[in-house]
Write an enzyme that holds these catalytic residues in place. Structure first.
Site: not given
Ligand code: NAD
Length: 485
Positions: A376, A150, A177, A174, A282, A227
């Site tokens: 985090e 997000f 959401e 994808k 991140c 994450s």
């Molecule tokens: P998230 O992991 O909750 O969601 C990321 C994606 O995974 C979304 O598209 C979501 O629909 C999907 N998702 C969520 N839960 C899921 C599950 N249980 N099973 C399968 N798919 C699932 O992450 P977020 O809250 O959208 O973003 C924040 C996180 O992203 C933070 O931890 C941040 O550090 C990380 N991030 C990392 C980088 C990097 O370059 N390392 C860059 C941006 C964000």
């Protein structure tokens, strides 16, 4: 609902989902309902894969110099629609207008890099034996999927879209959401730039869609950003179905501040790093290791933090749950005996009472066992851990499971180098709070911040988005025949 019920984007058209499941999309700025997105199902994904598969061969067969023409136009369209895209990012993510602008600027830079691909992927050629020549070619992987988080609704999709597609792949995105609006607009701009239908598709959805992507036999590669918990699941599940995967995870970035650091520059960098994008980067500074006597710098950091005002130069966090989670972390630190120098809890922005705001928070005298030091937080919070010397600082940094970024603030080149050589992180800053390696350098962390061999952007991503073909040729039948000739 300003944006109504959104659809998927398949085969060059907005396509309603076959699923009955929907989710509300809110603006974190003031809590207003922006629209509803479909939580798509297997039927939707099958349609996207079919569209991508039928379009992919003709696209991959085009010379890269022709494919890249679409992205010169896409870059111009990103510039022409700069304000509109900025507004969308601001509205759906809650970051400030300036932060949203930076995201579109970065998207333009990423596209510029992709436009240099003809220069970057020219193959190698050598006469490997008498009259025998070996040539390498970068060949598209096929149908690839990109799963986004997000926190950067336009930039993270653009980490993957230009490079993967210029290199000849067809993509299924994808989006998160929580922030689906920018991606749908990017799809329209790609079409306006001349991208053939089916080469870029969007399926909106949640966990069910991510799992379907990991399992789908028609998808050849998956990139994921989100994450660590989900990055691990995606890496394992998509690898189990024999796809190539790069999965970027969460972070806990440590900044080391030495007593000789330039006080004003350090204070402004630390504050900007921990509070920019409301700490939802991140690359955000999360723990600061203060080496020796750095009281004078801590005082300045607190002063700088007080200048960061929610609703003005500090955006919203993504949701009411995120606000509650961040405030809970601050409470845990306070309970455990840390000193809250600047407290961002219970913030209400006048006129935006429905928004989700947390003020900048500076916590001093944190110990490594506290949750704010280990986990985090993903909010505008910096935890200051006082350490006696650099060895102790390195020990704490190395012990954290993540490895996205680390920075050191000092005026000694030798000490900076000593630290840079010892931190366990993929991206290291010297007197820089957010050490994002700009193009052509690649983006990617280490340890639990990234699973998979390649980085997600820059030159390293070329290896991810292509397969290397080696062609060995002989045109001299008169030559002696043995295995080398
Ligand atoms: P998230 O992991 O909750 O969601 C990321 C994606 O995974 C979304 O598209 C979501 O629909 C999907 N998702 C969520 N839960 C899921 C599950 N249980 N099973 C399968 N798919 C699932 O992450 P977020 O809250 O959208 O973003 C924040 C996180 O992203 C933070 O931890 C941040 O550090 C990380 N991030 C990392 C980088 C990097 O370059 N390392 C860059 C941006 C964000």
């Amino acid at each position: 609902m300003k944006y109504g019920v959104l659809s998927n984007y398949i085969g060059g058209k907005k396509t309603p989902s076959a699923s009955e499941r929907k989710m509300d999309v809110f603006s974190p700025l003031d809590g207003t309902l922006l629209g509803q997105i479909p939580l798509s199902n297997q039927t939707d994904l099958d349609a996207a894969v079919t569209a991508a598969k039928s379009a992919a061969p003709a696209w991959a067969a085009m010379p890269v110099k022709e494919r890249v023409q679409v992205f010169f136009k896409y870059k111009n369209l990103l510039e022409q629609h700069f304000d509109e895209l900025t507004q969308l990012v601001h509205e759906e993510n809650g970051k400030t207008i300036d932060e949203a602008k930076a995201e579109i600027e970065k998207s333009i830079e990423l596209t510029e890099f992709a436009c240099s691909m003809p220069q970057l992927i020219s193959g190698e050629v050598q006469e490997v034996s008498r009259g025998v020549e070996c040539v390498t070619q970068h060949v598209a992987v096929g149908v690839v999927a990109s799963i986004a988080p997000f926190n950067f609704p336009a930039m993270v999709p653009n980490w993957t879209i230009p490079n993967a597609i210029v290199l000849g792949n067809a993509m299924i995105l994808k989006p998160s959401e929580i922030v689906p609006l920018s991606s749908l607009r990017l799809a329209e701009l790609l079409k306006a730039a001349g991208l053939p239908d089916g080469i870029f598709n969007i399926v909106n959805g949640d966990r069910e869609m991510v799992e379907a992507i990991c399992d789908h036999p028609g998808i050849d590669a998956v990139s994921f950003v989100g994450s660590t918990k989900v990055a691990k699941l995606v890496y394992q599940r998509a690898s189990a179905s024999l796809k190539r995967v790069v999965a970027l995870g969460g972070a806990k970035n440590h900044l080391m501040v030495l007593p000789d650091a330039n006080p004003a520059m350090t204070a402004s960098n630390v504050t900007a790093s921990m509070s920019g994008c409301a700490g939802q980067r991140c690359m955000a500074a999360s723990a600061m290791l203060g080496v020796g006597n750095i009281d004078h710098i801590v005082t300045l950091i607190a002063e700088e933090a007080r200048k960061v005002v929610p609703g003005k130069n500090l955006g919203a966090v993504i949701s009411a749950q995120a606000k509650a989670r961040i405030e809970d972390y601050i409470g845990q630190a306070e309970k455990a005996g840390a000193k809250i120098l600047v407290d961002g809890r219970n913030v209400v922005v006048p006129g935006k009472e429905g928004g989700y705001y947390v003020g900048p928070t500076v916590i001093d005298y944190v110990t490594p066992d506290m949750s704010v030091a280990r986990e985090e937080i993903f909010g505008p919070v910096i935890s200051i851990i006082r350490v006696k010397n650099l060895e102790e600082a390195i020990h704490i940094e190395n012990a954290n499971p993540y490895g996205n970024a680390a920075s050191v603030f000092t005026q000694s080149g030798g000490l900076a180098r000593w630290v840079a050589d010892r931190v366990s992180a993929g991206m290291v800053g010297v007197n820089i709070g957010v050490p994002v390696p700009r193009e052509p350098f690649s983006f990617g962390g280490w340890n639990e911040s990234k699973f998979g061999a390649c980085d997600i952007t820059g030159k390293s991503s070329i290896e991810f988005w292509t397969k290397l073909k080696k062609i060995t040729t002989k045109w001299n039948p008169e030559a002696r025949t043995n295995w080398m000739s």
